[in-house]
Design an enzyme around this catalytic site. Structure first.
Site, PDB file in Angstrom:
ATOM      1  N   ILE A 128       0.848  -1.189   0.000  1.00 11.71           N
ATOM      2  CA  ILE A 128       0.000   0.000   0.000  1.00 11.71           C
ATOM      3  C   ILE A 128       0.881   1.236   0.000  1.00 11.71           C
ATOM      4  O   ILE A 128       1.950   1.265   0.628  1.00 11.71           O
ATOM      5  CB  ILE A 128      -0.921  -0.002   1.242  1.00 11.71           C
ATOM      6  CG1 ILE A 128      -1.763  -1.287   1.280  1.00 11.71           C
ATOM      7  CG2 ILE A 128      -1.818   1.220   1.258  1.00 11.71           C
ATOM      8  CD1 ILE A 128      -2.555  -1.444   2.554  1.00 11.71           C
ATOM      9  N   ASP A 244       7.463  -3.861 -16.384  1.00 12.24           N
ATOM     10  CA  ASP A 244       6.063  -3.700 -15.959  1.00 12.24           C
ATOM     11  C   ASP A 244       5.553  -2.304 -16.319  1.00 12.24           C
ATOM     12  O   ASP A 244       4.990  -1.595 -15.480  1.00 12.24           O
ATOM     13  CB  ASP A 244       5.938  -3.956 -14.460  1.00 12.24           C
ATOM     14  CG  ASP A 244       4.508  -4.306 -14.051  1.00 12.24           C
ATOM     15  OD1 ASP A 244       3.721  -4.685 -14.940  1.00 12.24           O
ATOM     16  OD2 ASP A 244       4.175  -4.203 -12.858  1.00 12.24           O
TER      17      ASP A 244
END
Length: 439
Positions: A128, A244
């Site tokens: 997070i 990515d």
């Protein structure tokens, strides 16, 4: 008859007794001793009796021994501290040496109000991201990525991001300020980017407020990401393969300058060396077709992901869905039919430059070529976008053999194909958004 003298003192005191004169008579008619003239008696000698207590030599010996013991204790303490530091230095890894800026966990805890939910600005496959304030000034805001260490992959991402991003400096890359390890918590600290991710600007924000990302902003974002990838592939001291590239990993500053981040899957190579990875990593929809066959990532596989990304920027559509839709396929079909501008995000209306849209779509399709050797390097991509070079024409089969059908398009992995492809790779696992199988 016997004559004698005696004297005594208490056991806790000492004293000296002297006989300075005496008179004695024995027998005779007048047995009276002669009177002594006290003034003629000599003075008593000085009192040389020693007081009871420790001998001076014993006291000196005690002091000396105490001093020696104290010195030895201090030396032992210094040695233990030095040994502990020496042991810590011996286990330092390269990434800790190259990027030593370590934050205190207490400071990060206070900066994020104890990692409260209202401080969350993003979530990912490994943890997070929280917004924090080191000081009261809004200019000192930071983004703290708290990695979930529930697997070795989380630790690998933590180390990879520090060793790759820690030394990179470019206006189109997210700046890593530092890191922190505290018990089971792994934290990375970045510059805070106020506009959030490109993904949110393309999808979430328009849904919430109706605000659509303008064409000029989209075009500048495409060129900025290309510039950042050029730096990674060709301009830094080593070759960095991001592995990515996608909208959620692109953060947008207030002036709409894009910054590519999240280097958790990145790999570094010395120039002239080749990639030897044999496992598949990346996000479904952005993975080059050769990755599903060999797992070998390269700058060409980054170029493929970039191609999908800029097609997504222009069209405002996800690269794939749960069905049979593939964005690059769709754009290629529109180009073949001469209706390529129909791919432009309809939310833009007429508020876009047609020539620039054609240019970006053409570059995106070229980058998505099914054969890696036909994809341009990022330096050429940037030249195309800056109109320094003409974009080559793309052949209709787009890299397929004549016997191949459109349904076998390998540049994008559908759910069925993903399951069959990854079954043969025992080390691979698929998450909801990413395919991650190691480093």
């Amino acid at each position: 008859m016997f004559v004698g003298f005696t004297a005594a003192t208490g056991k806790d005191q000492s004293s000296a007794h002297y006989i300075m004169g005496w008179s004695f008579s024995s027998g005779g008619e007048t047995p009276i001793a002669e009177t002594l003239n006290l003034s003629e008696l000599p003075p008593p000698p000085p009192n040389t009796a020693k007081k009871r207590g420790y001998n001076g030599k014993i006291i000196a010996l005690i002091v000396a021994l105490s001093t020696v013991v104290s010195i030895m204790f201090v030396l032992l303490l210094i040695f233990m501290i030095y040994k502990k530091r020496l042991q810590q230095e011996e286990i330092l890894e390269d990434w800790e040496i190259d990027h030593p800026h370590r934050f205190r966990y207490k400071d990060l805890y206070n900066a994020t109000d104890g990692f409260k939910e209202n401080r969350i600005i993003g979530t990912g496959g490994f943890g997070i991201v929280y917004r924090g304030n080191i000081n009261s000034s809004s200019s000192d805001q930071i983004a703290v990525k708290k990695i979930t260490p529930n697997s070795m992959q989380g630790v690998r991402e933590f180390v990879a991001e520090i060793e790759s991003l820690g030394r990179l400096r470019h206006k189109n890359l997210v700046n890593l300020q530092g890191w922190c390890k505290h018990k089971n918590d792994l934290l990375l600290i970045y510059d805070y980017i106020p506009n959030g991710s490109l993904d949110s600007l393309l999808y979430s924000k328009p849904r919430r407020s109706g605000a659509v990302l303008s064409w000029n902003a989209r075009f500048q974002i495409a060129k900025g990401i290309a510039s950042g990838l050029l730096y990674l592939h060709e301009e830094w001291e080593q070759i960095v393969i991001h592995r990515d590239v996608k909208p959620s990993n692109v953060l947008i500053e207030e002036d709409m300058n894009p910054r590519l981040g999240d280097f958790g899957l990145a790999r570094l190579y010395q120039r002239g060396s080749q990639s030897h990875t044999t496992v598949v990593v990346g996000t479904i929809g952005y993975m080059a077709p050769e990755l599903t066959r060999s797992g070998n990532s390269s700058s060409a596989s980054d170029v493929f992901a970039f191609g999908v990304l800029i097609l997504e920027i222009v069209t405002g559509r996800k690269p794939t869905d749960s069905g049979t839709f593939f964005l690059a396929d769709w754009v290629m079909e529109l180009k073949t039919s001469g209706e390529i501008l129909s791919a432009v995000d309809p939310r833009l209306g007429s508020g876009y430059d047609g020539e620039e849209a054609r240019l970006v779509l053409a570059v995106g399709l070229l980058c998505c070529h099914q054969k890696a050797e036909f994809r341009p390097a990022m330096r050429m991509v940037l030249r195309y976008l800056n109109r320094d070079e003409n974009v080559p024409e793309i052949v209709d089969n787009w890299g397929y053999s004549d016997s191949s059908s459109r349904s076998d398009l390998g540049g994008y992995v559908s759910s069925d194909r993903a399951s069959s492809s990854y079954t043969s790779l025992s080390l691979t696992r698929i998450s909801s958004s990413s395919v991650i199988s190691g480093r």
